[in-house]
Write an enzyme that holds these catalytic residues in place. Structure first.
Site, PDB file in Angstrom:
ATOM      1  N   ARG A   1       3.062  -1.292  10.822  1.00  0.00           N
ATOM      2  CA  ARG A   1       4.151  -1.419  11.792  1.00  0.00           C
ATOM      3  C   ARG A   1       4.464  -2.828  12.289  1.00  0.00           C
ATOM      4  O   ARG A   1       5.645  -3.115  12.524  1.00  0.00           O
ATOM      5  CB  ARG A   1       3.906  -0.453  12.963  1.00  0.00           C
ATOM      6  CG  ARG A   1       4.152   0.996  12.529  1.00  0.00           C
ATOM      7  CD  ARG A   1       3.447   1.987  13.421  1.00  0.00           C
ATOM      8  NE  ARG A   1       2.001   1.875  13.298  1.00  0.00           N
ATOM      9  CZ  ARG A   1       1.143   2.619  13.998  1.00  0.00           C
ATOM     10  NH1 ARG A   1       1.583   3.500  14.873  1.00  0.00           N
ATOM     11  NH2 ARG A   1      -0.162   2.488  13.813  1.00  0.00           N
TER      12      ARG A   1
ATOM     13  N   LYS B   1       0.852  -1.190   0.000  1.00  0.00           N
ATOM     14  CA  LYS B   1       0.000   0.000   0.000  1.00  0.00           C
ATOM     15  C   LYS B   1       0.886   1.238   0.000  1.00  0.00           C
ATOM     16  O   LYS B   1       1.765   1.387   0.843  1.00  0.00           O
ATOM     17  CB  LYS B   1      -0.894   0.016   1.248  1.00  0.00           C
ATOM     18  CG  LYS B   1      -1.773   1.274   1.338  1.00  0.00           C
ATOM     19  CD  LYS B   1      -2.825   1.139   2.415  1.00  0.00           C
ATOM     20  CE  LYS B   1      -2.396   1.620   3.770  1.00  0.00           C
ATOM     21  NZ  LYS B   1      -2.253   3.088   3.865  1.00  0.00           N
TER      22      LYS B   1
ATOM     23  N   ASP C   1      -3.456   4.332  -1.995  1.00  0.00           N
ATOM     24  CA  ASP C   1      -4.405   4.798  -0.974  1.00  0.00           C
ATOM     25  C   ASP C   1      -4.409   6.320  -0.931  1.00  0.00           C
ATOM     26  O   ASP C   1      -3.745   6.930  -0.098  1.00  0.00           O
ATOM     27  CB  ASP C   1      -3.948   4.180   0.364  1.00  0.00           C
ATOM     28  CG  ASP C   1      -4.780   4.609   1.545  1.00  0.00           C
ATOM     29  OD1 ASP C   1      -5.893   5.125   1.349  1.00  0.00           O
ATOM     30  OD2 ASP C   1      -4.298   4.421   2.688  1.00  0.00           O
TER      31      ASP C   1
ATOM     32  N   THR D   1     -11.720   5.768  10.900  1.00  0.00           N
ATOM     33  CA  THR D   1     -11.749   5.263  12.291  1.00  0.00           C
ATOM     34  C   THR D   1     -11.345   6.348  13.295  1.00  0.00           C
ATOM     35  O   THR D   1     -11.552   6.190  14.486  1.00  0.00           O
ATOM     36  CB  THR D   1     -10.839   4.030  12.456  1.00  0.00           C
ATOM     37  OG1 THR D   1      -9.607   4.276  11.783  1.00  0.00           O
ATOM     38  CG2 THR D   1     -11.476   2.789  11.889  1.00  0.00           C
TER      39      THR D   1
ATOM     40  N   LYS E   1      -7.514   8.136  -1.273  1.00  0.00           N
ATOM     41  CA  LYS E   1      -8.825   8.545  -0.709  1.00  0.00           C
ATOM     42  C   LYS E   1      -9.399   9.780  -1.409  1.00  0.00           C
ATOM     43  O   LYS E   1      -9.593  10.835  -0.774  1.00  0.00           O
ATOM     44  CB  LYS E   1      -8.693   8.812   0.791  1.00  0.00           C
ATOM     45  CG  LYS E   1      -8.226   7.613   1.610  1.00  0.00           C
ATOM     46  CD  LYS E   1      -8.277   7.910   3.101  1.00  0.00           C
ATOM     47  CE  LYS E   1      -7.814   6.758   3.952  1.00  0.00           C
ATOM     48  NZ  LYS E   1      -6.362   6.497   3.908  1.00  0.00           N
TER      49      LYS E   1
ATOM     50  N   ASP F   1     -14.057  14.557  -4.327  1.00  0.00           N
ATOM     51  CA  ASP F   1     -14.214  15.838  -5.032  1.00  0.00           C
ATOM     52  C   ASP F   1     -15.486  15.729  -5.879  1.00  0.00           C
ATOM     53  O   ASP F   1     -16.231  14.760  -5.745  1.00  0.00           O
ATOM     54  CB  ASP F   1     -12.959  16.112  -5.899  1.00  0.00           C
ATOM     55  CG  ASP F   1     -12.716  17.614  -6.092  1.00  0.00           C
ATOM     56  OD1 ASP F   1     -13.692  18.346  -6.363  1.00  0.00           O
ATOM     57  OD2 ASP F   1     -11.557  18.038  -5.999  1.00  0.00           O
TER      58      ASP F   1
HETATM   59  O1  C5P Z   1       1.023   0.476  11.229  1.00  0.00           O
HETATM   60  P1  C5P Z   1      -0.404   0.020  11.113  1.00  0.00           P
HETATM   61  O2  C5P Z   1      -0.560  -1.490  10.966  1.00  0.00           O
HETATM   62  O3  C5P Z   1      -1.282   0.587  12.195  1.00  0.00           O
HETATM   63  O4  C5P Z   1      -0.859   0.635   9.704  1.00  0.00           O
HETATM   64  C1  C5P Z   1      -2.184   0.558   9.259  1.00  0.00           C
HETATM   65  C2  C5P Z   1      -2.315   1.271   7.940  1.00  0.00           C
HETATM   66  O5  C5P Z   1      -3.687   1.295   7.584  1.00  0.00           O
HETATM   67  C3  C5P Z   1      -1.842   2.722   7.939  1.00  0.00           C
HETATM   68  O6  C5P Z   1      -1.342   3.010   6.627  1.00  0.00           O
HETATM   69  C4  C5P Z   1      -3.116   3.487   8.217  1.00  0.00           C
HETATM   70  O7  C5P Z   1      -3.101   4.794   7.677  1.00  0.00           O
HETATM   71  C5  C5P Z   1      -4.147   2.639   7.490  1.00  0.00           C
HETATM   72  N1  C5P Z   1      -5.521   2.780   7.973  1.00  0.00           N
HETATM   73  C6  C5P Z   1      -5.879   2.521   9.278  1.00  0.00           C
HETATM   74  N2  C5P Z   1      -7.178   2.659   9.672  1.00  0.00           N
HETATM   75  C7  C5P Z   1      -8.103   3.050   8.804  1.00  0.00           C
HETATM   76  C8  C5P Z   1      -7.770   3.313   7.470  1.00  0.00           C
HETATM   77  C9  C5P Z   1      -6.442   3.166   7.090  1.00  0.00           C
HETATM   78  O8  C5P Z   1      -5.047   2.148  10.087  1.00  0.00           O
HETATM   79  N3  C5P Z   1      -9.352   3.137   9.190  1.00  0.00           N
END
Ligand code: C5P
Length: 232
Positions: A211, A32, A59, A119, A61, A64
């Site tokens: 992460r 992603k 990604d 979220t 998003k 518009d």
């Molecule tokens: O590091 P981590 O596993 O928390 O990363 C989750 C990824 O998913 C990040 O790129 C974050 O921006 C994305 N994301 C999220 N929750 C959402 C939409 C996207 O954590 N509701």
């Protein structure tokens, strides 16, 4: 449509991203690319990662007027990404415009996924800032239904919502779920998390993992562990 693990490459530069991806000499992960990396490095980073054999979820998003989103999606489609997204709040006609723009002359197109409510938006903020008074889970399902009506392939949602999305929009409607953590791993700033094995059990189609893989001592082993729990 296959289940897969998507690695969130939340790096700020081309160097850091390619150095990370260089570690994956076996199975090539679906990656992603988000706003930070795309705005820092431009479309070339998408072409470079694609040329290395990775599938790409871009990604960005989009949100518009329908005509602008349609034309922008046509540009992203020519980058040969495999999945991209927009905000369902942009309305059904914006989502339909996006699909039209994404569809290539040969009829193929990337998967198109909607963001329902972020979220980071909770019930209180939705009511006070957006003046939406309905319960948030009802709003999320309504936006998912709108995405389905517009012809989209699925939504990004919490793994805790995936089952209900499938009940509302059918099991072929894709759920792409972030908020994944290993059992007894550090959850960081995510609030509602699931393990890859739990996400598989409740029917997520794609998990987005950042992460737990990117910050792991051995990212390839962490990725393989995700695949073993979620796909294999
Ligand atoms: O590091 P981590 O596993 O928390 O990363 C989750 C990824 O998913 C990040 O790129 C974050 O921006 C994305 N994301 C999220 N929750 C959402 C939409 C996207 O954590 N509701």
């Amino acid at each position: 449509m296959g289940k897969d693990v998507i690695i969130a490459c939340d790096f700020s530069s081309r160097e850091a991203t390619l150095e990370f991806l260089d570690k994956f000499t076996g199975r090539k992960p679906f990656v992603k690319i988000g706003m930070e990396l795309f705005y820092a490095e431009g479309p070339q980073i998408v072409k470079d990662i694609k040329a290395r054999g990775h599938k790409i979820f871009l990604d960005l998003k989009l949100h518009d007027i329908p005509n602008t989103v349609k034309k922008s999606m046509a540009v992203l489609s020519r980058l040969d990404v495999d999945m991209t997204n927009l905000h369902a709040a942009g309305t059904i006609s914006m989502m339909q415009g996006a699909l039209e723009g994404l569809t290539r002359p040969d009829g193929t197109r990337p998967l198109l996924i909607a963001v329902t409510q972020l979220t980071s938006t909770d019930q209180e903020r939705m009511e006070k800032d957006l003046l939406i008074k309905e319960p948030i889970d009802k709003v999320v399902m309504h936006y998912a239904k709108n995405a389905e009506i517009a012809g989209l392939d699925g939504v990004v949602c919490s793994p805790l919502e995936a089952e209900k999305v499938h009940d509302t929009c059918g099991k072929n409607f894709l759920t792409v779920t972030p908020g994944v953590r290993f059992a007894n791993g550090d959850i960081g700033d995510q609030k509602r998390v699931m393990t890859p094995a739990e996400a598989k059990k409740i029917g997520s189609d794609y998990i987005v993992v950042g992460r737990p893989i990117t910050a792991a001592e051995d990212p390839v082993a962490a990725y393989e562990r995700c695949c073993a729990e979620f796909i294999d």
